[in-house]
Design a protein around this motif. Structure first.
Motif, short mmCIF file in Angstrom:
data_model
loop_
_atom_site.label_atom_id
_atom_site.label_comp_id
_atom_site.label_asym_id
_atom_site.label_seq_id
_atom_site.Cartn_x
_atom_site.Cartn_y
_atom_site.Cartn_z
N ASP A 1 0.66 -1.13 0.16
CA ASP A 1 0.00 -0.16 0.21
C ASP A 1 0.99 1.16 -0.21
N GLN A 2 0.81 1.97 -1.06
CA GLN A 2 1.61 3.25 -1.32
C GLN A 2 1.04 4.36 -0.81
N GLN A 3 1.60 4.90 0.55
CA GLN A 3 0.84 5.85 1.12
C GLN A 3 1.40 7.13 0.69
N VAL A 4 2.45 7.29 -0.02
CA VAL A 4 2.97 8.48 -0.67
C VAL A 4 3.34 8.16 -2.03
N LYS A 5 2.49 8.96 -2.95
CA LYS A 5 2.68 8.48 -4.45
C LYS A 5 3.07 9.85 -5.27
N GLN A 6 4.04 9.69 -6.04
CA GLN A 6 4.51 10.48 -7.10
C GLN A 6 4.18 10.00 -8.52
N ASN A 7 3.15 10.49 -9.12
CA ASN A 7 2.30 9.62 -10.31
C ASN A 7 3.39 9.81 -11.60
N SER A 8 4.19 10.85 -11.43
CA SER A 8 4.93 10.91 -12.77
C SER A 8 6.34 10.78 -12.44
N PRO A 9 6.56 9.78 -13.30
CA PRO A 9 8.10 9.21 -13.26
C PRO A 9 9.08 10.32 -13.84
N SER A 10 8.63 10.98 -14.82
CA SER A 10 9.55 11.97 -15.19
C SER A 10 8.94 13.10 -15.62
N LEU A 11 9.77 14.27 -15.83
CA LEU A 11 9.14 15.50 -15.96
C LEU A 11 10.19 16.29 -16.76
N SER A 12 9.89 16.97 -17.82
CA SER A 12 11.00 17.77 -18.77
C SER A 12 10.64 19.34 -18.73
N VAL A 13 11.52 20.08 -18.33
CA VAL A 13 11.11 21.54 -18.32
C VAL A 13 12.30 22.57 -19.03
N GLN A 14 11.91 23.61 -19.61
CA GLN A 14 12.73 24.30 -20.18
C GLN A 14 13.51 24.99 -19.12
N GLU A 15 14.91 25.63 -19.42
CA GLU A 15 15.47 26.27 -18.49
C GLU A 15 14.83 27.60 -18.42
N GLY A 16 14.71 28.26 -17.05
CA GLY A 16 14.06 29.44 -16.84
C GLY A 16 12.45 29.52 -16.67
N ARG A 17 11.94 28.09 -16.99
CA ARG A 17 10.42 28.14 -16.67
C ARG A 17 10.26 27.51 -15.39
N ILE A 18 8.93 27.34 -15.09
CA ILE A 18 8.57 26.93 -13.57
C ILE A 18 8.48 25.36 -13.85
N SER A 19 9.28 24.65 -12.68
CA SER A 19 8.87 23.17 -12.80
C SER A 19 8.14 22.64 -11.56
N ILE A 20 7.11 22.00 -11.59
CA ILE A 20 6.12 21.64 -10.72
C ILE A 20 6.04 20.29 -10.41
N LEU A 21 6.46 19.84 -9.38
CA LEU A 21 6.60 18.45 -9.05
C LEU A 21 5.35 17.99 -8.13
N ASN A 22 4.60 17.09 -8.12
CA ASN A 22 3.52 16.58 -7.41
C ASN A 22 3.69 15.60 -6.70
N CYS A 23 2.97 15.21 -5.67
CA CYS A 23 3.04 14.37 -4.66
C CYS A 23 1.49 13.98 -3.83
N ASP A 24 1.05 13.06 -3.87
CA ASP A 24 -0.30 12.71 -3.24
C ASP A 24 -0.07 11.77 -2.12
N TYR A 25 -0.83 11.82 -1.13
CA TYR A 25 -0.73 10.88 0.17
C TYR A 25 -1.96 10.52 0.63
N THR A 26 -2.16 9.33 1.25
CA THR A 26 -3.45 8.81 1.64
C THR A 26 -3.73 8.90 3.23
N ASN A 27 -2.60 9.03 3.84
CA ASN A 27 -2.88 9.17 5.38
C ASN A 27 -3.15 10.38 6.12
N SER A 28 -4.14 10.62 6.62
CA SER A 28 -4.46 12.09 7.20
C SER A 28 -3.75 12.12 8.46
N MET A 29 -3.16 11.22 9.01
CA MET A 29 -2.17 11.49 10.05
C MET A 29 -0.69 11.91 9.87
#
Lengths: 112, 112
Positions: A1-29
């Motif tokens: 049971d994966q309590q912390v998930k990063q659903n994007s294995p990879s991300l490619s961004v142009q230099e100077g732009r914004i990078s946004i990395l996401n993470c979801d979790y299931t445990n409210s504690m």
């Protein structure tokens, strides 16, 4: 049971732009969240953290946002630089626990 | 600066051998951790220790044991190495409570 998930294995961004990395979790504690950066053949290095009583924390080019109702965490890097190319892990700590639970990681590539 | 050192960067062992991985931290941290990192699986906790001679199982303790005789040193032992224990092993330490963990450079173990 994966309590912390990063659903994007990879991300490619142009230099100077914004990078946004996401993470979801299931445990409210979970009460403390962290982001780590890892270069190949090195150990992870701590980037930034946020307590569950906050919704935003900034440190230079790095900002972490926490949306507790959605159980979602994001890391914004702006502007992105070539040295930001690495694998990024999010992690969470359960209230009162000493250990962290890590996501699978997202490989960020910054293109010149 | 916190320093976490690991005894070897690269190690090659044969199936069935007993393997010792050593980790030392110099910041008087109470907590120490052993993880393994595998592609697509993130960092998985093997064992951790929150005090001298204390240890707790993490998520994947099978095939491993640990020893913490001194506060600064935490050893991971593979009693009888197997090929599925080929991995990157990472040691970390932290203060007690909601604090970041500091990682060593890792040991790339290959079991043939």
């Amino acid at each position: 049971d994966q309590q912390v998930k990063q659903n994007s294995p990879s991300l490619s961004v142009q230099e100077g732009r914004i990078s946004i990395l996401n993470c979801d979790y299931t445990n409210s504690m979970f009460d403390y969240f962290l982001w780590y950066k890892k270069y190949p053949a090195e150990g992870p290095t701590f980037l930034i953290s946020i307590s569950s009583i906050k919704d935003k924390n900034e440190d230079g080019r790095f900002t972490v946002f926490l949306n507790k109702s959605a159980k979602h965490l994001s890391l914004h890097i702006v502007p992105s630089q070539p040295g930001d190319s690495a694998v990024y892990f999010c992690a969470a700590r359960h209230l009162g626990a000493q250990k962290l639970v890590f996501g699978q990681g997202t490989r960020l590539t910054i293109n010149p | 600066d916190v320093k976490v050192t690991q005894s070897s960067r690269y190690l090659v062992k044969r199936t069935g051998e007993k393997v010792f991985l050593e980790c030392v931290q110099d910041m008087d941290h109470e907590n120490m951790f052993w993880y393994r990192q595998d592609p697509g699986l993130g960092l998985r906790l093997i064992y951790f220790s929150y005090d001298v001679k204390m240890k707790e199982k993490g998520d994947i303790p099978e095939g491993y044991s640990v020893s913490r005789e001194k506060k600064e040193r935490f050893s991971l032992i593979l009693e009888s190495a197997s090929t599925n224990q080929t991995s990157m092993y990472l040691c970390a330490s932290s203060l007690r409570g909601p604090h970041e963990q500091y990682f060593g450079p890792g040991t790339r173990l290959t079991v043939t």
